[in-house]
Scaffold this motif. Structure first.
Motif, short mmCIF file in Angstrom:
data_model
loop_
_atom_site.label_atom_id
_atom_site.label_comp_id
_atom_site.label_asym_id
_atom_site.label_seq_id
_atom_site.Cartn_x
_atom_site.Cartn_y
_atom_site.Cartn_z
N UNK A 150 24.60 63.75 35.21
CA UNK A 150 24.54 65.15 34.75
C UNK A 150 25.63 65.96 35.46
N UNK A 153 30.25 71.07 35.48
CA UNK A 153 31.69 71.20 35.25
C UNK A 153 32.44 71.76 36.45
N UNK A 341 37.39 62.40 34.11
CA UNK A 341 36.24 62.34 33.21
C UNK A 341 35.78 63.72 32.80
N UNK A 342 35.38 63.87 31.53
CA UNK A 342 34.81 65.14 31.12
C UNK A 342 33.42 65.30 31.72
N UNK A 343 32.96 66.48 32.08
CA UNK A 343 33.61 67.78 31.90
C UNK A 343 34.55 68.13 33.05
N UNK A 346 38.55 68.52 32.25
CA UNK A 346 38.90 69.64 31.37
C UNK A 346 38.61 70.99 32.04
N UNK A 375 39.35 61.05 28.76
CA UNK A 375 39.15 62.49 29.01
C UNK A 375 40.40 63.31 28.73
N UNK A 378 40.04 65.69 25.78
CA UNK A 378 39.15 66.80 26.13
C UNK A 378 39.94 67.85 26.91
#
Lengths: 425, 372
Positions: A150, A153, A341-343, A346, A375, A378
């Motif tokens: 989880x 960001x 890696x997202x998030x 980005x 990613x 993204x």
């Protein structure tokens, strides 16, 4: 348009320190001293603190590439039966090792390491390091790398102190346990006990160093015009990073910050009439670093951002909370993932682009180094939505066979022309 | 959806298995249980069954149309991940109670990360089911065992959250009985002398139905199954995930695939599914040598070679997805190890987008090797 660019004194100091360090490391390990061969995203702190010299895979890869040897080795790689879509940045040293002609390699090649160490962040790291282990007979220590299910960001904010929430208790517990296993092996290897008290001070020193880089990043981001090229940002951030927490590294960080501050105060800039600010996203283009200054004269365009400098603060400062090993786990347990890696990627790119007032981003997408490439789109989408023009660079950081400087210059120039037209210049 | 199977039609069991394989995750099984999607190898399906759910694999589907998410999926993302993401965003999995992704299966991690980010950004349809990352680590140390036990607890919380029951010793033992029956049936399948193509279809059909239904259908189908002509050449198939009957047919012109050691072959269902306690399930799953991330790192290649040798293969065919970045590291050592044991090795290289071109090339390479 371009003033005569005067390199920083700090750069000279850093590169000559690195040369001397590399020479001394070379002398040590070629005369039989024990050393570790490790990936960039492993806890170097543990090796440093135990006094075991390390050679970092990606650093060694860049050294080989800088000697223009990558093309030879990648051709050789295919003759061994490895296909041409396997990762290159992380595998160049392995291929040089498998090729075996030590005279061809920098330093006359590396002797057998006493230990190999990698994190299983990318799926191929364990394969690459396993082949090293098979070839050399060196023991391999692998860190488990469960993912963060989880991811918040804004990792660069939470990572400073709320890292337990960000990276997860179970993941940190596991990493600390694995640190302890590695420490036991290092104690055996070096014959020295791990000094926990000294380690706490060492970790504090690293935090202090990275806070200086936070100031540096602030100076660079807020300076009216970019005062230095990224080809100078990178060594002044990375060389002290390889020696993080040492007296030299702290002292160099301060000197770099002060010199930069003076330069900004004096109004010195890479380009007198700076018109476009660019960011280079991804690892360095190690075989063609002069590309970073290719658009200064023609467009007043300067590369103002590369990840290495701002990542020093955002990726490394971890409040100790009375538990230095756990704080180290917080630094390492998603180190590379945050950049790919997202998030995470980005969100950070947009935050940095805004902070550094970026107009155009060049996004390196190494398609055969998928961990580093994931990613990317993204990040592109997020940047474009934030008003930044993005140029995709489908290339590799160490394999120049895919790089066409002329074609890339033409592509970038077209975009820069459009930006200048938009700005009415 | 495909027609539901019926155990009364045992004579047609093979047809039902074929139909389930063809329908993939759209197959409608006998038991109307809440469907839980699984993406990737490495998740012990028994744990969903013990929660009263039906594990349904989603990685073998076909793409009908693309969705907006396609613009952020790089061309080097594995095809099964790209197809899944588009289907997910097109609402094709809205009927699932949840979806579980196996972290240590490369396309599954990317699928999870891209899907959750698309959801976080508010771009996904509201009907996307809850997503869960199964973070099992494939190593066997006390620290990893503790970590994996925590992951199981997190999974159980998730299963409860999506409306299933929390698995306990009793329900796990119950589900284990069905899985054991399935494993026995699969052993019979391997010994039955059916073609490799048939074995692949019938095995993978089980990814879309309960273990009990799969076991029943396999047993019924094997009673009727025709044995293939005993051709002289025993073939091993390795490399990237492959579930194309047409490709199997091409390979089996030269013999019979008797060892299918690729991710969509006989490595599924993973070890652990037929264990009776949670601790044993986790331990066995963590030691699964078919996982490319298993540690010790030598376990993967050793297990592969062992499987090929035990199956008395004379020829091993290696084929790769165009996005492979992992298996390729094993190829030179595998080739040399197998050849040193007198087993012919043919690297068919990357599969091509046009199946006919790829099959023609594969056939030429195999013929050249066998003619040499």
């Amino acid at each position: 348009m371009t003033s005569t660019y005067v390199p920083l004194e700090s750069t000279k100091i850093a590169t000559s320190h690195q040369r001397a360090w590399a020479k001394s490391l070379q002398q040590q390990i070629t005369s039989g001293a024990k050393y570790a061969f490790v990936n960039a995203d492993t806890p170097h702190e543990l090796f440093h603190h135990m006094g075991l010299p390390i050679v970092t895979n990606q650093w060694w890869s860049a050294i080989i590439a800088a000697k223009q040897l990558s093309e030879y080795y990648f051709d050789y790689m295919e003759t061994l039966g490895f296909h041409d879509r396997l990762a290159r940045y992380s595998s160049l040293p392995l291929i040089a090792e498998l090729e075996g002609d030590r005279e061809r390699q920098p330093w006359g090649g590396l002797p057998k390491p006493s230990i190999l160490c990698a994190r299983q962040s990318a799926d191929d790291h364990q394969k690459i390091f396993s082949l090293w282990a098979e070839k050399t007979g060196a023991p391999l220590f692998l860190f488990s790398t469960p993912a963060v299910p989880d991811p918040h960001p804004d990792w660069w904010r939470m990572g400073r102190s709320d890292w337990e929430t960000l990276y997860g208790r179970d993941r940190l517990d596991l990493m600390v346990e694995e640190f302890k296993e590695l420490i036991a092996q290092l104690e055996e290897l070096t014959g020295r006990p791990f000094d926990h008290e000294g380690f706490a001070s060492y970790m504090e020193a690293i935090n202090e160093q990275e806070r200086i880089y936070e100031d540096v990043s602030e100076i660079l981001a807020t300076a009216p015009r970019s005062p230095i090229r990224i080809s100078e940002q990178i060594p002044n951030a990375m060389i002290p990073q390889w020696h993080r927490g040492s007296e030299w590294a702290l002292s160099h960080a301060r000197h770099f910050r002060d010199e930069l501050h003076e330069r900004v105060k004096a109004g010195t800039a890479v380009v007198e009439e700076e018109r476009i600010r660019m960011m280079w996203i991804g690892a360095g283009l190690w075989f063609d670093t002069s590309f970073y200054s290719a658009f200064e004269e023609s467009h007043g365009a300067v590369f103002a951002w590369s990840m290495y400098l701002p990542f020093a603060a955002d990726g490394y400062i971890r409040e100790m909370k009375g538990d230095p090993l756990r704080a180290l786990a917080a630094r390492v347990s998603a180190m590379n993932e945050q950049l790919h890696q997202p998030p995470w990627i980005n969100a950070w790119m947009v935050e940095q682009a805004k902070k550094y007032r970026i107009d155009v981003a060049l996004l390196l997408i190494p398609e055969h180094d998928r961990f580093s490439g994931h990613g990317s789109l993204f990040a592109k989408k997020a940047l474009e939505e934030a008003g930044v023009r993005v140029i995709e660079v489908w290339s590799d950081m160490v394999d120049q066979r895919q790089w066409n400087r002329e074609e890339m210059t033409a592509r970038v120039s077209t975009v820069l022309d459009a930006v200048l037209a938009e700005k009415g210049v | 959806m495909a027609h539901a199977s019926s155990l009364q039609s045992t004579g047609a069991a093979g047809t039902l298995l074929d139909r389930a394989f063809e329908a993939r995750d759209r197959y409608e099984p006998v038991a109307p249980l809440p469907r839980v999607g699984i993406f990737g190898n490495g998740f012990p399906e028994i744990l969903v069954a013990a929660a009263g759910g039906l594990p349904v694999h989603l990685s073998m589907g076909r793409l009908s149309s693309t969705a907006d998410i396609d613009e952020v999926v790089e061309p080097f993302v594995d095809e099964e991940g790209r197809i899944f993401l588009n289907r997910l965003m097109n609402g094709e999995f809205d009927d699932l109670a949840g979806i579980i992704f196996a972290r240590d299966d490369a396309p599954a991690l990317i699928a999870y990360q891209y899907a959750t980010e698309w959801v976080r950004q508010g771009r996904a349809p509201k009907t996307v089911p809850p997503l869960f990352l199964w973070n099992l680590v494939h190593t066997q140390t006390p620290a990893v065992e503790r970590f994996n036990a925590v992951q199981a607890e997190k999974l159980f919380d998730f299963l409860e959250r999506i409306g299933l029951r929390r698995p306990d010793d009793e329900t796990i033992a119950e589900a284990s009985a069905a899985e054991s029956r399935r494993r026995e049936a699969l052993k019979r399948l391997e010994a039955a002398g059916v073609s490799g193509a048939t074995a692949m279809r019938w095995r993978n059909a089980g990814r879309f139905m309960s273990a009990a239904e799969h076991a029943d259908l396999l047993n019924a189908a094997l009673a009727d199954a025709e044995k293939v002509e005993n051709k002289s050449l025993r073939i091993g198939l390795i490399g990237s995930p492959l579930a194309s009957p047409a490709s199997y047919d091409v390979f089996e012109r030269y013999g019979t695939i008797v060892c299918d050691w690729q991710p969509w072959g006989a490595v599924w269902p993973g070890p652990g599914n037929d264990k009776t306690t949670l601790a044993d399930i986790l331990r066995a799953a963590a030691a699964d040598p078919s996982c490319p991330r298993v540690s010790p790192t030598t376990a993967f290649r050793q297990a592969l070679i062992e499987a090929v040798v035990n199956a008395q293969c004379e020829l091993v065919l290696c084929q790769l997805a165009p996005t492979d970045d992992t298996f390729g590291w094993e190829i030179p050592a595998l080739a040399s190890e197998l050849e040193s044991r007198g087993i012919a090795f043919v690297n068919l290289g990357f599969r091509e987008p046009d199946p006919e071109t790829w099959h023609a090339r594969a056939a030429a390479l195999i013929s050249a090797k066998l003619g040499a």
